[in-house]
Design an enzyme around this catalytic site. Structure first.
Site, PDB file in Angstrom:
ATOM      1  CB  SER A 147      11.105   0.720 -19.126  1.00 57.52           C
ATOM      2  OG  SER A 147      10.910   0.541 -20.500  1.00 57.52           O
ATOM      3  CG  ASP A 224      15.889   5.618 -23.092  1.00 54.75           C
ATOM      4  OD1 ASP A 224      15.772   4.681 -23.900  1.00 54.75           O
ATOM      5  OD2 ASP A 224      15.325   5.631 -21.978  1.00 54.75           O
ATOM      6  CG  HIS A 256      15.525   2.201 -21.542  1.00 52.84           C
ATOM      7  ND1 HIS A 256      14.588   3.209 -21.419  1.00 52.84           N
ATOM      8  CD2 HIS A 256      14.849   1.042 -21.317  1.00 52.84           C
ATOM      9  CE1 HIS A 256      13.403   2.683 -21.141  1.00 52.84           C
ATOM     10  NE2 HIS A 256      13.535   1.372 -21.064  1.00 52.84           N
TER      11      HIS A 256
END
Length: 279
Positions: A147, A224, A256
């Site tokens: 991320s 996600d 995610h």
């Protein structure tokens, strides 16, 4: 570097260190996994792992389940915190800015500039510290992340290819200059000049620098919840445009979080072991 904690793990050791950072202007912590070979003093390859928003130096060590494969592949894992910490360090009014959200850049705007020098901390300070302290093969260091940390891994790899010889990411923020997370962080940390943001945008860096790596690996969950912020297709197209080999794997049903990372972490460690062996 002061050792705060050590735990036996797959015949290696998961450790937590603390030291005074000249760039962050305060104490910072870093997790380190030493495989059995490193504990015996044998030179090993190393991987920096950059975590995502709200995470610390412990998150990956606890949640990713990476140590088993790292022990097998003789990989040292370096896991820095995601920002400067402490009462003296500026804090934002939301979870995606301030402490826990350093974005792996050097802030130029107040109140962030005094402590939020994450890029210099990583490549100029921590990098040198770990190479000095641990039996790391100097030209066999890679970087990966998740991320916000995937953004950090991609951008730092393309800025410092002489230091990082391999790169991969889980659900990275591929084009932060055109997504809400990046726009919020960059406007506060770097100011309103959007041209200056491009120096910290993975897609823009690939467009500027061209092919630097034999291969990049990105895994992305198709379910996600933050997919709209990540822009993997934009990054893929830019890699195609400049001839940078990229394997972008999209996974149905994955979100995610760290269950997603656990599912594919072995692939990433094996990818880096192969790439670093070529270095």
């Amino acid at each position: 570097m002061q050792l705060l904690q050590k735990n036996r793990c797959f015949d290696g050791e998961q450790q937590i260190y603390q030291f005074e950072s000249q760039y962050l202007k305060g104490l910072t912590k870093v997790g380190v996994y030493l495989p059995p070979a490193a504990l015996d003093g044998k030179p090993c390859s190393a991987l920096f792992y950059l975590a995502g928003l709200t995470c610390t130096e412990e998150t990956f060590a606890i949640k990713a389940h990476a140590q088993r494969m790292a022990a097998r592949l003789n990989l040292i894992l370096i896991m820095p915190d995601t920002s400067p910490r402490g009462d003296q360090v500026a804090q934002g009014d939301h979870w995606d800015i301030g402490q826990g959200a350093g974005f792996y850049i050097n802030a130029t705007q107040q109140p962030w500039a005094e402590h939020y020098q994450m890029e210099s901390y990583l490549v100029d300070e921590l990098y040198a510290q770990v190479l000095q302290k641990f039996p790391i093969i100097e030209n066999q260091v890679g970087i990966f992340g998740h991320s916000m940390g995937g953004h950090g891994a991609l951008t730092l790899a393309f800025k410092y290819p002489e230091q990082f010889k391999s790169v991969s990411a889980f659900a990275p923020i591929c084009a932060p200059s055109v997504c809400a997370w990046g726009e919020k962080a960059f406007s506060q940390y770097l100011g309103d000049d959007r041209n200056s943001w491009l120096a910290h945008d993975a897609t823009a860096l690939v467009q500027q620098k061209g092919k630097l790596f034999d291969e990049i690996l990105i895994d992305q969950g198709k379910d996600d919840q933050f997919y709209a912020q990540l822009n993997p297709e934009k990054f893929k197209q830019t890699c195609l445009d400049v001839g940078q080999p990229l394997t972008l794997r999209l996974h149905q049903g994955y979100d995610h979080g760290y269950y997603f990372i656990q599912s594919f972490i072995d692939d990433h460690l094996q990818f880096h072991a192969i790439q670093l062996e070529k270095a």
